[in-house]
Motif scaffolding. Structure first.
Motif, PDB file in Angstrom:
ATOM      1  N   THR A  25      -5.846  29.296  39.512  1.00 22.00           N
ATOM      2  CA  THR A  25      -5.961  29.866  38.160  1.00 22.00           C
ATOM      3  C   THR A  25      -4.779  30.744  37.802  1.00 22.00           C
ATOM      4  O   THR A  25      -4.713  31.257  36.670  1.00 22.00           O
ATOM      5  N   ALA A  26      -3.860  30.966  38.736  1.00 24.08           N
ATOM      6  CA  ALA A  26      -2.749  31.894  38.514  1.00 24.08           C
ATOM      7  C   ALA A  26      -1.656  31.191  37.715  1.00 24.08           C
ATOM      8  O   ALA A  26      -0.678  30.669  38.269  1.00 24.08           O
ATOM      9  N   VAL A  27      -1.845  31.152  36.405  1.00 21.54           N
ATOM     10  CA  VAL A  27      -0.899  30.509  35.501  1.00 21.54           C
ATOM     11  C   VAL A  27      -0.618  31.453  34.334  1.00 21.54           C
ATOM     12  O   VAL A  27      -1.391  32.362  34.042  1.00 21.54           O
ATOM     13  N   LEU A  28       0.481  31.192  33.661  1.00 17.09           N
ATOM     14  CA  LEU A  28       0.862  31.918  32.453  1.00 17.09           C
ATOM     15  C   LEU A  28       1.355  30.901  31.441  1.00 17.09           C
ATOM     16  O   LEU A  28       1.900  29.855  31.810  1.00 17.09           O
ATOM     17  N   THR A  29       1.163  31.188  30.171  1.00 16.86           N
ATOM     18  CA  THR A  29       1.503  30.225  29.126  1.00 16.86           C
ATOM     19  C   THR A  29       2.456  30.853  28.122  1.00 16.86           C
ATOM     20  O   THR A  29       2.246  31.985  27.679  1.00 16.86           O
ATOM     21  N   VAL A  30       3.490  30.089  27.762  1.00 19.86           N
ATOM     22  CA  VAL A  30       4.382  30.464  26.669  1.00 19.86           C
ATOM     23  C   VAL A  30       4.230  29.415  25.576  1.00 19.86           C
ATOM     24  O   VAL A  30       3.970  28.238  25.842  1.00 19.86           O
ATOM     25  N   GLY A  31       4.371  29.834  24.336  1.00 22.73           N
ATOM     26  CA  GLY A  31       4.209  28.891  23.233  1.00 22.73           C
ATOM     27  C   GLY A  31       4.236  29.604  21.907  1.00 22.73           C
ATOM     28  O   GLY A  31       4.476  30.816  21.815  1.00 22.73           O
ATOM     29  N   ASN A  32       3.966  28.836  20.848  1.00 24.53           N
ATOM     30  CA  ASN A  32       4.067  29.376  19.486  1.00 24.53           C
ATOM     31  C   ASN A  32       2.908  28.981  18.578  1.00 24.53           C
ATOM     32  O   ASN A  32       3.005  29.120  17.368  1.00 24.53           O
ATOM     33  N   GLY A  33       1.819  28.470  19.139  1.00 24.72           N
ATOM     34  CA  GLY A  33       0.678  28.042  18.334  1.00 24.72           C
ATOM     35  C   GLY A  33       0.683  26.562  18.037  1.00 24.72           C
ATOM     36  O   GLY A  33      -0.382  25.975  17.825  1.00 24.72           O
ATOM     37  N   GLY A 172       8.180  32.717  49.041  1.00 24.52           N
ATOM     38  CA  GLY A 172       7.979  33.997  49.689  1.00 24.52           C
ATOM     39  C   GLY A 172       8.095  35.161  48.723  1.00 24.52           C
ATOM     40  O   GLY A 172       8.912  35.131  47.791  1.00 24.52           O
ATOM     41  N   ASP A 173       7.278  36.185  48.922  1.00 25.70           N
ATOM     42  CA  ASP A 173       7.308  37.415  48.119  1.00 25.70           C
ATOM     43  C   ASP A 173       7.339  37.135  46.611  1.00 25.70           C
ATOM     44  O   ASP A 173       8.180  37.670  45.880  1.00 25.70           O
ATOM     45  N   PRO A 174       6.445  36.295  46.119  1.00 28.65           N
ATOM     46  CA  PRO A 174       6.518  35.956  44.696  1.00 28.65           C
ATOM     47  C   PRO A 174       6.081  37.119  43.806  1.00 28.65           C
ATOM     48  O   PRO A 174       5.179  37.891  44.149  1.00 28.65           O
ATOM     49  N   ARG A 175       6.733  37.221  42.676  1.00 30.59           N
ATOM     50  CA  ARG A 175       6.307  38.144  41.612  1.00 30.59           C
ATOM     51  C   ARG A 175       6.684  37.511  40.278  1.00 30.59           C
ATOM     52  O   ARG A 175       7.856  37.426  39.926  1.00 30.59           O
ATOM     53  N   THR A 176       5.668  37.056  39.567  1.00 38.21           N
ATOM     54  CA  THR A 176       5.880  36.354  38.304  1.00 38.21           C
ATOM     55  C   THR A 176       5.187  37.139  37.207  1.00 38.21           C
ATOM     56  O   THR A 176       3.972  37.327  37.245  1.00 38.21           O
ATOM     57  N   GLU A 177       5.968  37.593  36.242  1.00 35.03           N
ATOM     58  CA  GLU A 177       5.460  38.491  35.211  1.00 35.03           C
ATOM     59  C   GLU A 177       5.713  37.911  33.823  1.00 35.03           C
ATOM     60  O   GLU A 177       6.799  37.393  33.540  1.00 35.03           O
ATOM     61  N   LEU A 178       4.707  37.994  32.976  1.00 38.13           N
ATOM     62  CA  LEU A 178       4.863  37.670  31.557  1.00 38.13           C
ATOM     63  C   LEU A 178       5.112  38.969  30.812  1.00 38.13           C
ATOM     64  O   LEU A 178       4.245  39.845  30.762  1.00 38.13           O
ATOM     65  N   ASP A 179       6.308  39.103  30.245  1.00 35.15           N
ATOM     66  CA  ASP A 179       6.603  40.263  29.410  1.00 35.15           C
ATOM     67  C   ASP A 179       6.059  39.982  28.014  1.00 35.15           C
ATOM     68  O   ASP A 179       6.640  39.222  27.243  1.00 35.15           O
ATOM     69  N   LEU A 180       4.936  40.588  27.704  1.00 30.58           N
ATOM     70  CA  LEU A 180       4.255  40.320  26.440  1.00 30.58           C
ATOM     71  C   LEU A 180       5.107  40.720  25.249  1.00 30.58           C
ATOM     72  O   LEU A 180       5.020  40.094  24.175  1.00 30.58           O
ATOM     73  N   TRP A 181       5.927  41.743  25.388  1.00 27.73           N
ATOM     74  CA  TRP A 181       6.704  42.248  24.253  1.00 27.73           C
ATOM     75  C   TRP A 181       7.790  41.259  23.824  1.00 27.73           C
ATOM     76  O   TRP A 181       8.151  41.185  22.662  1.00 27.73           O
ATOM     77  N   SER A 182       8.291  40.461  24.779  1.00 27.17           N
ATOM     78  CA  SER A 182       9.350  39.497  24.457  1.00 27.17           C
ATOM     79  C   SER A 182       8.905  38.049  24.564  1.00 27.17           C
ATOM     80  O   SER A 182       9.651  37.147  24.179  1.00 27.17           O
ATOM     81  N   GLY A 183       7.697  37.807  25.105  1.00 25.45           N
ATOM     82  CA  GLY A 183       7.206  36.450  25.256  1.00 25.45           C
ATOM     83  C   GLY A 183       7.868  35.678  26.378  1.00 25.45           C
ATOM     84  O   GLY A 183       7.832  34.446  26.388  1.00 25.45           O
ATOM     85  N   ARG A 184       8.445  36.367  27.327  1.00 24.51           N
ATOM     86  CA  ARG A 184       9.251  35.725  28.366  1.00 24.51           C
ATOM     87  C   ARG A 184       8.586  35.862  29.732  1.00 24.51           C
ATOM     88  O   ARG A 184       8.118  36.946  30.097  1.00 24.51           O
ATOM     89  N   VAL A 185       8.554  34.767  30.498  1.00 27.38           N
ATOM     90  CA  VAL A 185       8.074  34.789  31.880  1.00 27.38           C
ATOM     91  C   VAL A 185       9.271  34.888  32.806  1.00 27.38           C
ATOM     92  O   VAL A 185      10.236  34.118  32.678  1.00 27.38           O
ATOM     93  N   GLU A 186       9.206  35.836  33.748  1.00 25.60           N
ATOM     94  CA  GLU A 186      10.250  35.945  34.769  1.00 25.60           C
ATOM     95  C   GLU A 186       9.608  35.865  36.136  1.00 25.60           C
ATOM     96  O   GLU A 186       8.698  36.642  36.454  1.00 25.60           O
ATOM     97  N   ALA A 187      10.058  34.911  36.932  1.00 22.47           N
ATOM     98  CA  ALA A 187       9.534  34.701  38.278  1.00 22.47           C
ATOM     99  C   ALA A 187      10.631  34.996  39.298  1.00 22.47           C
ATOM    100  O   ALA A 187      11.769  34.522  39.152  1.00 22.47           O
TER     101      ALA A 187
END
Length: 719
Positions: A25-33, A172-187
């Motif tokens: 279930t560990a997913v993140l979504t980017v999109g525009n509607g 290894g050592d994953p850290r994947t963050e969705l920056d809500l303010w910019s709409g960008r995922v950084e892994a």
């Protein structure tokens, strides 16, 4: 309620979802509607098998012809759920080829009514495509499953030899963050002993995604590939295997275009890169480089893709950051900072994440599916009774323009809705429950008997008007109001000057499907009918048109809801009167529906008590908890409203990414719950602002929220 200016950036970013371990279930979504791409912990879509839906071993196939299946008690277990990796759009659909030609009228049954036989396309049960389906239901099932929303393709990391890592635990050592303010995922993670950084973003104004990968692995031959997966939806026994085909063309040294066909559906994809493109597998293309970073931009189109080069990764990132900053800075905001109740942080987190998920999945040019653009449930079709839940929060939170995007679909669908009403012998337009871009009704032994989606266009349009729209808006959309109200006024039956909602009918609480030939006068729908018809005449008054006497006659003379001997409201006016499972929809008659005078608050208070104490929570759905809250607000009890939103239940759990799982193996996220949450919070915050007392431990700071006032308690024209 404090009115200090909120630091919205800090409010939003303190709830950025962060993934630090792989889970289905560990997913993140980017999109525009209108288009969305769901990524895994790699920041791309590298591990699809790990996230693919797995059949629920506790499920037994059930046709639902004689009633809803039982829900056995089942504690919430995160490992029961998966969220697939898909790229989906509002415009991409395909149809399968049946083993024989089916006619829609093969799915239709005539039901006797006082006005004569009325046809309903009911020859379809609750079967999923892989379930056993009898021959006699095959025509209805094919129309129910088709068309399906298409999975458009996938972005993935690929090894030097072109293969793909199979297990996310190699990171290894994953850290994947969705920056809500910019709409960008950084892994960020370590792979094969080397650091990797992946940034993924969606273009807010186009069918386009951009990715940047930074890693020493690139010079060792690793790269990024766009692949066309086979469509993942199950096929029924009467459907042929799909014909899928891809033709690539190298249009420029660093830009290739594909013509992708799924049966008779064709769409275009353009892949551009700062690296070098080469074929990948049977249908894909790979971008590689010897440099320490690579950028890839993927653009999709329902027709041929534009010949011009797409914007760069930096340009897409800038556009995304601008759009999301505007989104968060405009409209409403709610902070619970300063609350001492230990649940406050969790509620605020749900509020913030829901705003993101709904903008990404539910702000498109057509009503959304219940799982939005994340993956398919019910073939990816949209359910119009759910459109309120997906979209009403937009005007309540001052972002109604995002709901307006879908209004054109209703105008295009109006002819089909009129045809349905006319075929059944009614005036006006009858809106379907489950449909797609064509507006064709999907056969169902439940959906075709629902009526609570019918007033929704009036409700959504009135929310937009209340947000602030001029007379040109009313004139443009009045045809929807008139056609909707005409059906409503004609559908009822006159019984000595009192108007009833007659059978065949299934209320929002679908527990009564086996009783559809006798069900009448569901409590919620009675109040909704009265309210919406009154609003329809208000629109006429505002446009300078004379009030419709037939609408008023029905609106002000709807049958009062049935009361139970114990003091609360029944769900329906006919046996069995009340089943304490599924949606407690009678609560919606006060709170969800603004006050109409048709509902006694004291009786509704007893009804809320009964639901709270005796309802089968395992059988509920995620939006039922906002219903509890909105009814409690209408009764003046904000403490109980907050408790309702946070009521412990297997159906009221929210994941780290903000999703609300419901059914293992099928409905592993449920966006109507997110939309209902935001609507209920608007009710709570505006009630507190108006003076209703908050419970101890709670502090709400809100900006820009609104809710609908009750309609006037009299039959007078609105100036």
């Amino acid at each position: 309620m404090p009115q200090a200016k909120l630091d919205r950036r800090e409010l939003v970013r303190r709830h950025n979802p962060v993934l630090t371990a792989a889970h289905p279930t560990a997913v993140l979504t980017v999109g525009n509607g209108n288009v969305a791409l769901t990524v895994d912990i790699s920041g791309l879509q590298t591990f699809p098998e790990f996230h693919e839906l797995r059949p629920d071993p506790s499920r037994t196939a059930h046709d639902g012809l004689d009633g809803l299946p039982d829900h056995a008690p089942r504690p919430f277990d995160l490992d029961d759920y998966q969220i697939p990796l898909r790229t989906q759009s509002t415009w991409g659909w395909y149809e399968t080829r049946p083993t024989r030609s089916f006619r829609f009228d093969e799915a239709v049954t005539d039901y006797p009514t006082p006005r004569g036989p009325v046809p309903y396309a009911d020859r379809m049960g609750l079967q999923r495509a892989a379930d056993p389906i009898p021959e006699e239901l095959a025509p209805g099932a094919w129309f129910h499953y088709n068309p399906r929303r298409a999975h458009l393709g996938r972005l993935t990391l690929v090894r030097t030899d072109g293969t793909v890592p199979e297990d996310p635990h190699v990171l290894g050592d994953p850290r994947t963050e969705l920056d809500l303010w910019s709409g960008r995922v950084e892994a960020r993670y370590v792979l094969a002993g080397e650091p990797v950084t992946v940034t993924t973003v969606a273009d807010p104004g186009a069918n386009r995604f951009a990715v940047r990968v930074e890693s020493p692995l690139l010079s060792a031959g690793w790269g990024v590939a766009w692949v066309f997966d086979p469509q993942q939806d199950d096929l029924a026994w009467f459907e042929h295997l799909l014909d899928e085909e891809t033709v690539w063309t190298a249009t420029a040294p660093r830009r290739w275009t594909a013509r992708r066909s799924v049966e008779t559906t064709t769409y275009g994809v353009q892949v551009a890169t700062t690296g070098v493109l080469s074929p990948h597998g049977r249908d894909g293309v790979r971008a590689g480089t010897r440099q320490p970073s690579i950028e890839v931009v993927v653009e999709m189109s329902p027709g041929p893709v534009p010949e011009d080069a797409p914007p760069s990764f930096a340009e897409v990132c800038a556009a995304s950051a601008c759009w999301w900053q505007e989104y968060w800075e405009s409209g409403a905001a709610v902070s619970l900072e300063g609350s001492t109740d230990e649940r406050a942080h969790e509620l605020e987190r749900r509020i913030v994440l829901s705003q993101h998920l709904l903008a990404v999945n539910c702000a498109g040019s057509a009503p959304p599916a219940e799982t939005g653009l994340t993956y398919n449930t019910w073939s990816g079709k949209f359910h119009l009774e759910m459109h309120w839940w997906h979209g009403a929060h937009f005007p309540l939170w001052g972002r109604g323009h995002l709901l307006e995007r879908s209004l054109a679909w209703y105008h295009r669908a109006l002819a089909s809705a009129r045809t349905t009403a006319r075929r059944q012998g009614y005036r006006g337009a009858r809106w379907p429950k489950q449909t797609d871009l064509s507006a064709r009704e999907s056969p169902s032994n439940i959906g075709v008997f629902l009526v609570w989606q019918q007033p929704h266009p009036i409700h959504l349009l009135e929310l937009l008007r209340q947000e602030g729209r001029d007379d040109s808006f009313l004139r443009a959309h009045y045809p929807l109001v008139e056609a909707t109200a005409d059906f409503m006024a004609d559908f009822v039956e006159d019984r000595d000057g009192t108007y009833t909602l007659p059978p065949p009918l299934i209320p929002a609480q679908e527990s009564y499907l086996a009783d559809r030939r006798t069900v009448s006068d569901p409590t919620f729908e009675l109040a909704y009918w009265a309210w919406a018809l009154r609003v329809a005449n208000q629109w006429r008054s505002r446009l300078g048109l004379p009030r419709r006497v037939d609408w008023d006659r029905v609106a002000w003379n709807m049958r009062p809801p049935t009361r139970l001997p114990g003091g609360g409201y029944a769900a329906i006016a006919t046996p069995p009167f009340l089943v304490r499972k599924d949606h407690p929809s009678m609560l919606m008659a006060l709170g969800w529906v603004p006050a109409t005078g048709l509902v006694d608050p004291d009786v509704m208070a007893a009804t809320l008590d009964d639901v709270w104490e005796q309802w089968d929570l395992q059988s509920t759905w995620g939006w039922d908890y906002p219903v509890l809250a909105m009814t409690a607000v209408a009764l003046g009890d904000l403490g109980r409203a907050i408790d309702g939103l946070l009521l412990p239940s297997p159906k009221n759990t929210y994941l780290a990414n903000g999703h609300n799982p419901q059914m293992p193996g099928f409905l592993t996220l449920y966006l109507p719950a997110n939309g209902g949450l935001l609507a209920a919070v608007a009710h709570i915050a505006t009630a507190a602002e108006a003076g209703a007392p908050l419970p101890d431990g709670w502090n709400i700071t809100a900006e820009g929220l609104r809710t609908l006032p009750p309609v006037p308690q009299g039959n007078a024209a609105v100036p």
